[in-house]
Design a protein around this motif. Sequence first.
Motif, PDB file in Angstrom:
ATOM      1  N   PRO A  88       0.834  -1.202   0.000  1.00 56.05           N
ATOM      2  CA  PRO A  88       0.000   0.000   0.000  1.00 56.05           C
ATOM      3  C   PRO A  88       0.873   1.257   0.000  1.00 56.05           C
ATOM      4  N   THR A  89       0.399   2.276  -0.699  1.00 55.32           N
ATOM      5  CA  THR A  89       1.184   3.517  -0.773  1.00 55.32           C
ATOM      6  C   THR A  89       1.329   4.154   0.593  1.00 55.32           C
ATOM      7  N   SER A  90       0.373   3.898   1.466  1.00 56.60           N
ATOM      8  CA  SER A  90       0.442   4.445   2.820  1.00 56.60           C
ATOM      9  C   SER A  90       1.593   3.851   3.621  1.00 56.60           C
ATOM     10  N   GLU A  91       2.206   2.777   3.087  1.00 59.43           N
ATOM     11  CA  GLU A  91       3.320   2.140   3.788  1.00 59.43           C
ATOM     12  C   GLU A  91       4.631   2.213   3.019  1.00 59.43           C
ATOM     13  N   ILE A  92       4.715   3.104   2.025  1.00 55.71           N
ATOM     14  CA  ILE A  92       5.993   3.295   1.346  1.00 55.71           C
ATOM     15  C   ILE A  92       6.970   3.862   2.370  1.00 55.71           C
ATOM     16  N   THR A  93       8.158   3.274   2.443  1.00 54.60           N
ATOM     17  CA  THR A  93       9.126   3.673   3.459  1.00 54.60           C
ATOM     18  C   THR A  93       9.567   5.117   3.274  1.00 54.60           C
ATOM     19  N   ASP A  94       9.737   5.798   4.391  1.00 59.37           N
ATOM     20  CA  ASP A  94      10.116   7.210   4.362  1.00 59.37           C
ATOM     21  C   ASP A  94      11.428   7.447   3.623  1.00 59.37           C
ATOM     22  N   ASP A  95      12.392   6.551   3.793  1.00 58.97           N
ATOM     23  CA  ASP A  95      13.689   6.770   3.165  1.00 58.97           C
ATOM     24  C   ASP A  95      13.671   6.551   1.649  1.00 58.97           C
ATOM     25  N   LEU A  96      12.646   5.916   1.118  1.00 66.56           N
ATOM     26  CA  LEU A  96      12.551   5.710  -0.334  1.00 66.56           C
ATOM     27  C   LEU A  96      11.381   6.454  -0.975  1.00 66.56           C
ATOM     28  N   ALA A  97      10.558   7.111  -0.183  1.00 69.62           N
ATOM     29  CA  ALA A  97       9.358   7.774  -0.705  1.00 69.62           C
ATOM     30  C   ALA A  97       9.681   8.786  -1.796  1.00 69.62           C
ATOM     31  N   HIS A  98      10.799   9.486  -1.676  1.00 74.49           N
ATOM     32  CA  HIS A  98      11.154  10.512  -2.670  1.00 74.49           C
ATOM     33  C   HIS A  98      11.323   9.926  -4.077  1.00 74.49           C
ATOM     34  N   PRO A 102       4.652  10.952  -7.164  1.00 70.17           N
ATOM     35  CA  PRO A 102       4.092  11.498  -8.408  1.00 70.17           C
ATOM     36  C   PRO A 102       4.244  13.015  -8.432  1.00 70.17           C
ATOM     37  N   GLY A 103       4.448  13.549  -9.620  1.00 73.68           N
ATOM     38  CA  GLY A 103       4.580  14.989  -9.767  1.00 73.68           C
ATOM     39  C   GLY A 103       5.997  15.488  -9.603  1.00 73.68           C
ATOM     40  N   THR A 104       6.951  14.552  -9.510  1.00 73.70           N
ATOM     41  CA  THR A 104       8.352  14.949  -9.443  1.00 73.70           C
ATOM     42  C   THR A 104       9.051  14.528 -10.729  1.00 73.70           C
ATOM     43  N   MET A 105      10.246  15.039 -10.920  1.00 75.91           N
ATOM     44  CA  MET A 105      11.011  14.690 -12.117  1.00 75.91           C
ATOM     45  C   MET A 105      11.432  13.228 -12.117  1.00 75.91           C
ATOM     46  N   ARG A 106      11.395  12.585 -10.975  1.00 72.74           N
ATOM     47  CA  ARG A 106      11.868  11.207 -10.867  1.00 72.74           C
ATOM     48  C   ARG A 106      10.851  10.158 -11.286  1.00 72.74           C
ATOM     49  N   PHE A 107       9.557  10.478 -11.188  1.00 72.27           N
ATOM     50  CA  PHE A 107       8.553   9.416 -11.272  1.00 72.27           C
ATOM     51  C   PHE A 107       7.335   9.861 -12.059  1.00 72.27           C
ATOM     52  N   PHE A 108       7.084   9.169 -13.171  1.00 75.95           N
ATOM     53  CA  PHE A 108       5.894   9.392 -13.991  1.00 75.95           C
ATOM     54  C   PHE A 108       4.901   8.286 -13.674  1.00 75.95           C
ATOM     55  N   THR A 109       3.691   8.648 -13.282  1.00 80.36           N
ATOM     56  CA  THR A 109       2.687   7.619 -13.062  1.00 80.36           C
ATOM     57  C   THR A 109       2.341   6.960 -14.392  1.00 80.36           C
ATOM     58  N   GLU A 110       1.831   5.768 -14.299  1.00 85.57           N
ATOM     59  CA  GLU A 110       1.413   5.039 -15.511  1.00 85.57           C
ATOM     60  C   GLU A 110       0.364   5.843 -16.265  1.00 85.57           C
ATOM     61  N   ASP A 111      -0.554   6.436 -15.534  1.00 84.78           N
ATOM     62  CA  ASP A 111      -1.625   7.220 -16.144  1.00 84.78           C
ATOM     63  C   ASP A 111      -1.067   8.427 -16.899  1.00 84.78           C
ATOM     64  N   VAL A 128      13.587  22.254 -15.975  1.00 86.72           N
ATOM     65  CA  VAL A 128      14.466  22.133 -14.821  1.00 86.72           C
ATOM     66  C   VAL A 128      13.924  22.887 -13.620  1.00 86.72           C
ATOM     67  N   GLU A 129      12.642  23.067 -13.571  1.00 86.18           N
ATOM     68  CA  GLU A 129      12.026  23.666 -12.398  1.00 86.18           C
ATOM     69  C   GLU A 129      12.250  22.743 -11.216  1.00 86.18           C
ATOM     70  N   PRO A 130      12.427  23.291 -10.038  1.00 90.72           N
ATOM     71  CA  PRO A 130      12.775  22.451  -8.889  1.00 90.72           C
ATOM     72  C   PRO A 130      11.816  21.292  -8.652  1.00 90.72           C
ATOM     73  N   ASP A 131      12.253  20.140  -9.081  1.00 87.92           N
ATOM     74  CA  ASP A 131      11.600  18.868  -8.771  1.00 87.92           C
ATOM     75  C   ASP A 131      10.175  18.703  -9.287  1.00 87.92           C
ATOM     76  N   HIS A 132       9.774  19.437 -10.286  1.00 93.97           N
ATOM     77  CA  HIS A 132       8.446  19.238 -10.884  1.00 93.97           C
ATOM     78  C   HIS A 132       8.586  19.228 -12.398  1.00 93.97           C
ATOM     79  N   TYR A 133       7.846  18.354 -13.047  1.00 95.52           N
ATOM     80  CA  TYR A 133       7.923  18.245 -14.486  1.00 95.52           C
ATOM     81  C   TYR A 133       6.728  18.928 -15.134  1.00 95.52           C
ATOM     82  N   HIS A 134       6.902  19.282 -16.363  1.00 94.08           N
ATOM     83  CA  HIS A 134       5.842  19.875 -17.154  1.00 94.08           C
ATOM     84  C   HIS A 134       5.925  19.331 -18.560  1.00 94.08           C
ATOM     85  N   MET A 135       4.805  19.061 -19.160  1.00 97.68           N
ATOM     86  CA  MET A 135       4.794  18.639 -20.553  1.00 97.68           C
ATOM     87  C   MET A 135       4.926  19.889 -21.404  1.00 97.68           C
ATOM     88  N   LEU A 136       5.844  19.850 -22.350  1.00 98.26           N
ATOM     89  CA  LEU A 136       6.022  20.979 -23.269  1.00 98.26           C
ATOM     90  C   LEU A 136       5.610  20.568 -24.668  1.00 98.26           C
TER      91      LEU A 136
END
Length: 136
Positions: A88-98, A102-111, A128-136
Motif C-alpha cells: 500500500p502507498t500508505s506504507e511506502i518507506t520514508d527513506d525511499l518515498a522521494h 508522483p509529480g516529481t522529475m523522478r517518477f511518472f505515473t502510468e496514467d 528544470v524547475e525544482p523537482d516538478h515536471y511539465h509537458m512541453l
Amino acid sequence: MIHKDSELVCFRDICPAAPHHYLVVPKQHIVSCFSLFKEHIKLVERMAEMGRAVLQENGITNPNDIRLGFHIPPYISVPHLHLHVLAPTSEITDDLAHKFTPGTMRFFTEDLLRRTLEDDLCRLVCTVEPDHYHML
C-alpha cells in the motif's frame, strides 16, 4: 518470477519500498520511457494490467492505495523499461518515498505516461524547475 506471459514478466523489487513492490518488465528491450511512442500505449496498459492483477492476487484490493509508475532518465538505475507497482502507498518507506512521488522529475505515473503518449508527445520533455515536471 511472480507472473509472466508471452510479452511481460513480473517479479519482486530487490530493494522494496513498500510491502508489495513489484516490477513489470517487457521481454522486448526498451531503454526507457523516452523510447516510447504512441504505438506503445497498449504495452503500457498491459504492463499496468499485469501489475494490478498481481496486487489482486496478493490481496491488495484498494485501488486508491496503489501506485504504478516509471522512473525517467536520468533517474533510472537499469536501462530497461520497467513499471514499479507499489502497495500500500500508505506504507511506502520514508527513506525511499522521494523516489516514488508522483509529480516529481523522478517518477511518472502510468496514467500520466499513457496520457502523454495518447497526446502524441513522442518524447517526454522536462523543465528544470525544482523537482516538478511539465509537458512541453
